[in-house]
Design a protein around this motif. Structure first.
Motif, short mmCIF file in Angstrom:
data_model
loop_
_atom_site.label_atom_id
_atom_site.label_comp_id
_atom_site.label_asym_id
_atom_site.label_seq_id
_atom_site.Cartn_x
_atom_site.Cartn_y
_atom_site.Cartn_z
N THR A 298 -4.91 -4.32 -2.31
CA THR A 298 -4.09 -3.79 -3.14
C THR A 298 -4.31 -2.94 -4.35
OG1 THR A 298 -4.10 -5.94 -4.47
CG2 THR A 298 -2.23 -5.74 -2.63
N ALA A 299 -5.81 -3.05 -4.61
CA ALA A 299 -6.58 -2.41 -5.82
C ALA A 299 -6.01 -3.13 -7.17
CB ALA A 299 -6.25 -0.91 -5.72
N ARG A 300 -5.62 -4.19 -7.00
CA ARG A 300 -5.21 -4.99 -8.40
C ARG A 300 -6.51 -5.86 -8.79
NH1 ARG A 300 0.16 -4.44 -9.65
NH2 ARG A 300 -0.50 -5.42 -11.51
N THR A 301 -6.48 -6.03 -9.99
CA THR A 301 -7.50 -6.98 -10.71
C THR A 301 -6.76 -8.35 -10.36
OG1 THR A 301 -8.48 -5.36 -12.08
CG2 THR A 301 -8.83 -7.54 -12.68
N LEU A 302 -7.38 -9.34 -9.72
CA LEU A 302 -6.99 -10.66 -9.84
C LEU A 302 -7.28 -11.62 -10.95
CD1 LEU A 302 -7.99 -11.61 -5.92
CD2 LEU A 302 -5.56 -10.56 -7.10
N TYR A 303 -8.49 -11.37 -11.52
CA TYR A 303 -8.85 -11.96 -12.83
C TYR A 303 -10.40 -11.27 -13.11
CZ TYR A 303 -11.61 -14.87 -9.70
OH TYR A 303 -12.52 -15.39 -8.79
N ALA A 304 -10.78 -11.86 -14.37
CA ALA A 304 -11.87 -11.35 -14.80
C ALA A 304 -12.57 -12.49 -15.65
CB ALA A 304 -11.83 -10.26 -15.90
N LEU A 305 -13.88 -12.50 -15.83
CA LEU A 305 -14.70 -13.64 -16.29
C LEU A 305 -15.76 -12.92 -17.13
CD1 LEU A 305 -15.44 -15.76 -13.16
CD2 LEU A 305 -13.85 -16.22 -15.02
N GLY A 306 -16.02 -13.45 -18.35
CA GLY A 306 -17.04 -13.19 -19.14
C GLY A 306 -18.36 -13.77 -18.75
N ALA A 307 -19.35 -13.15 -18.14
CA ALA A 307 -20.44 -13.63 -17.50
C ALA A 307 -21.56 -13.68 -18.45
CB ALA A 307 -20.51 -13.20 -16.16
N ASN A 308 -21.88 -12.56 -18.94
CA ASN A 308 -23.20 -12.26 -19.77
C ASN A 308 -22.63 -11.93 -21.08
OD1 ASN A 308 -23.96 -12.00 -16.64
ND2 ASN A 308 -25.76 -12.67 -17.98
N ARG A 309 -23.76 -11.83 -22.14
CA ARG A 309 -23.28 -10.95 -23.29
C ARG A 309 -23.61 -9.78 -23.43
NH1 ARG A 309 -21.94 -14.70 -27.41
NH2 ARG A 309 -21.93 -16.76 -26.85
N ARG B 218 0.85 -1.09 0.15
CA ARG B 218 0.07 0.04 -0.07
C ARG B 218 0.87 1.27 -0.08
NH1 ARG B 218 -4.97 1.28 0.69
NH2 ARG B 218 -5.60 -1.03 1.39
N GLY B 219 0.51 2.21 -0.79
CA GLY B 219 1.19 3.23 -0.81
C GLY B 219 2.12 3.51 -1.90
N LEU C 232 -7.23 7.41 6.78
CA LEU C 232 -6.40 8.51 6.13
C LEU C 232 -7.06 9.58 5.56
CD1 LEU C 232 -3.78 6.36 4.06
CD2 LEU C 232 -3.37 7.41 6.39
N GLY C 233 -8.28 9.76 6.43
CA GLY C 233 -9.26 10.89 5.87
C GLY C 233 -9.69 10.46 4.49
N PHE C 234 -10.10 9.46 4.39
CA PHE C 234 -10.90 8.80 3.11
C PHE C 234 -10.09 9.22 1.72
CE2 PHE C 234 -14.02 9.12 6.31
CZ PHE C 234 -14.78 7.87 5.97
N ALA C 235 -8.65 9.15 1.98
CA ALA C 235 -7.78 9.43 0.98
C ALA C 235 -7.90 8.43 -0.13
CB ALA C 235 -6.42 9.61 1.14
N LEU C 236 -7.55 8.65 -1.50
CA LEU C 236 -7.81 7.39 -2.45
C LEU C 236 -6.49 6.74 -2.22
CD1 LEU C 236 -8.78 6.58 -5.06
CD2 LEU C 236 -7.25 7.98 -6.42
N ALA C 237 -6.97 5.28 -1.94
CA ALA C 237 -5.63 4.32 -1.81
C ALA C 237 -5.25 3.46 -2.85
CB ALA C 237 -6.10 3.30 -0.43
N GLY C 238 -6.11 3.50 -3.62
CA GLY C 238 -5.65 2.73 -5.08
C GLY C 238 -6.93 2.78 -5.90
N THR C 239 -6.51 2.45 -7.18
CA THR C 239 -7.70 2.38 -8.30
C THR C 239 -7.20 1.00 -9.32
OG1 THR C 239 -7.43 4.64 -8.67
CG2 THR C 239 -8.13 3.48 -10.73
N ALA C 240 -8.43 0.34 -9.60
CA ALA C 240 -8.33 -0.69 -10.47
C ALA C 240 -9.01 -0.37 -12.01
CB ALA C 240 -8.77 -1.97 -9.97
#
Length: 513
Positions: free
Chosen positions: A474-485, A104-105, A434-442
């Motif tokens: 960690t604000a990291r994408t672990l994986y992604a799935l295609g669920a719907n069309r 973090r950070g 942390l005063g609602f500071a931005l900690a991460g972005t995915a």
């Protein structure tokens, strides 16, 4: 929640059920066009005049594209979050990436973005010490409030489901709009724009148990919201202004002529065993279910259609409307105890009470609630001090357009953080310590339509039919799935299952054990 005197006393309007169905439909016509326009704006999260997610028929029309190209697109997006998102992908197999995540950070690519979006929150007043009022004892089991976001998960949540293709159930040729779960009964109910609700058995491979619609029972317009109440009952609201109460078995429901405009939200309050419904007629009505649904009270004070409503674990109600106003209600008197006017430019699009179930930020924000709007801004409010304690501009693109699509605040399911998803195609994490500071972005591959959380992961459903599993810490994408069309409109998570549904009319279940 204290009981409110029946309608007709204390300045409240008479119970909605005393009006004829004909009058209800006449008044509903006044709101129908506005509702359809607002539904599109709110749930499609359009950005500016000509922008918006690319789902529905457009996405379905591209579903025949090469699978290899789809997979390459999503791999590229996950490997290089700073690059442009892929236009669309549909992956029947798991697309996994277990990241070696930075501490973090650290300044990883997942946390980059325009300077305005990296700016920390600027609390206008420190949070008061102490917690919310003591909880009231819960009545009989039922409802979806306490267990919607499981604190712990089992099996392979961090790496992917056992069968990446999932188990699919074809429900309708029309988009599905809402869902609720009662995991103790092994059920998920999904409401559709074809006017029906479908009850699915998740313990027997997503088997369709019941269809809540018949010649004598059911909505005459879109089902817009649904919840489980006590004793396994299901309560649904629709564009037809009606509230239907369905038994734990069978498909013969009881109807209440609930409102004079489409119903936007319906929630069950465990602390009082009441159901609350919010509507485009600018009111919130409270219902005792009993042998038949009976109106217990009406909350008036909004000057525009009510779009969002959340009930805390101790029965406090907060609502947001189309004009950007937010009201906190005193249910003992039937009036608003705190009126927050013009807190957002445009609609209030998301609300969440800070979960008291534990987590890193509980002490700093217990008893607070969080709002998000069409302006892309997230605000944190302390009702004890009646203060706005944080304001963060999170989800805005370079043209200044955006919207906050969903918020999950606090609790062990998100490690005490505040997690948001927005129309800038990102999932962002704020740290209350942390005063609602931005900690991460995915970065997401498309605009988010729905979000849930489980065991320290945010699960985001997008307009291209994808589902992203984001590690909150960690604000990291672990994986992604295609669920719907097409767009994923609703999701329900348990310790070992995830059920999704959306614009393609299908439901899909992933199992992790």
């Amino acid at each position: 929640m204290s009981r409110i005197p029946p309608g007709g006393r204390g300045g409240y309007p008479p119970p909605a059920g005393k009006y004829s169905a004909a009058r209800s439909h006449v008044m509903n016509d006044k709101y129908m066009e506005e509702f359809e326009r607002a539904w599109e704006e709110l749930h499609a999260l359009h950005m500016g005049e000509g922008g918006g997610p690319d789902g529905g028929s457009a996405a379905a029309g591209r579903a025949g594209a090469s699978l290899a190209a789809h997979q390459q697109n999503i791999y590229a997006a996950l490997e290089d979050p700073s690059g442009p998102p892929p236009s669309y992908y549909q992956a029947p197999s798991a697309i996994r990436r277990t990241a070696a995540s930075p501490a973090r950070g650290s300044r990883s690519s997942a946390g980059t973005g325009p300077p305005a979006l990296r700016a920390a929150a600027t609390p206008s007043q420190p949070l008061r010490a102490g917690g919310p009022p003591a909880r009231r004892p819960s009545p009989a089991a039922g409802g979806d409030a306490a267990s919607r976001f499981p604190a712990r998960v089992s099996g392979s949540w961090s790496s992917g489901p056992l069968d990446p293709a999932g188990v699919m159930c074809d429900l309708s040729d029309r988009p599905n709009a809402c869902s609720a779960a009662d995991w103790s009964r092994g059920e998920v109910v999904i409401g559709s724009t074809d006017h029906a609700l479908y009850v699915l058995d998740v313990n027997r491979g997503l088997l369709k148990k019941r269809t809540l619609y018949s010649k004598t029972s059911g909505h005459s317009e879109w089902v817009t919201c649904v919840t489980y109440a006590s004793q396994g009952r299901i309560v649904s609201g629709g564009m037809d202004s009606k509230l239907w109460v369905w038994p734990a078995s069978g498909n013969k429901g009881m109807v209440a002529e609930a409102h004079f405009g489409p119903i936007s939200q319906v929630k069950y309050d465990r602390s009082s065993d009441l159901v609350a419904s919010a509507s485009y007629d600018k009111t919130i009505r409270l219902w005792e279910l009993g042998a038949r649904p009976h109106e217990a009270g009406c909350l008036q004070g909004h000057e525009a259609p009510v779009l969002e409503m959340q009930i805390s674990t101790d029965g406090r109600i907060v609502t947001g409307d189309r004009s950007g106003h937010v009201l906190l209600w005193d249910t003992s008197s039937g009036g608003a105890s705190w009126r927050m006017r013009n807190v957002h430019q445009g609609h209030v699009t998301a609300l969440a009470w800070f979960d008291e179930g534990g987590g890193a930020g509980e002490g700093e924000a217990a008893g607070c609630f969080v709002t998000g709007g069409q302006d892309g801004v997230v605000r944190v409010w302390d009702p004890r001090a009646k203060a706005n304690v944080a304001k963060v501009q999170l989800h805005v693109n370079e043209q200044g357009h955006g919207a906050v699509g969903d918020i999950i605040a606090g609790g062990p399911a998100v490690a005490g953080m505040v997690v948001t998803a927005g129309a800038d195609a990102t999932c962002r994490i704020l740290d209350p310590r942390l005063g609602f500071a931005l900690a991460g972005t995915a970065k997401l591959t498309n605009f988010p339509y729905s979000m849930t959380a489980a065991g320290g992961m945010a699960v985001v459903g997008c307009g291209d039919g994808s589902i992203h599993f984001v590690d909150v810490m960690t604000a990291r994408t672990l994986y992604a799935l295609g669920a719907n069309r097409a767009a994923v409109r609703c999701m329900e998570a348990s310790q070992d299952k995830l059920v999704c549904s959306g614009d393609d009319g299908k439901a899909i279940m992933y199992s992790f054990t």
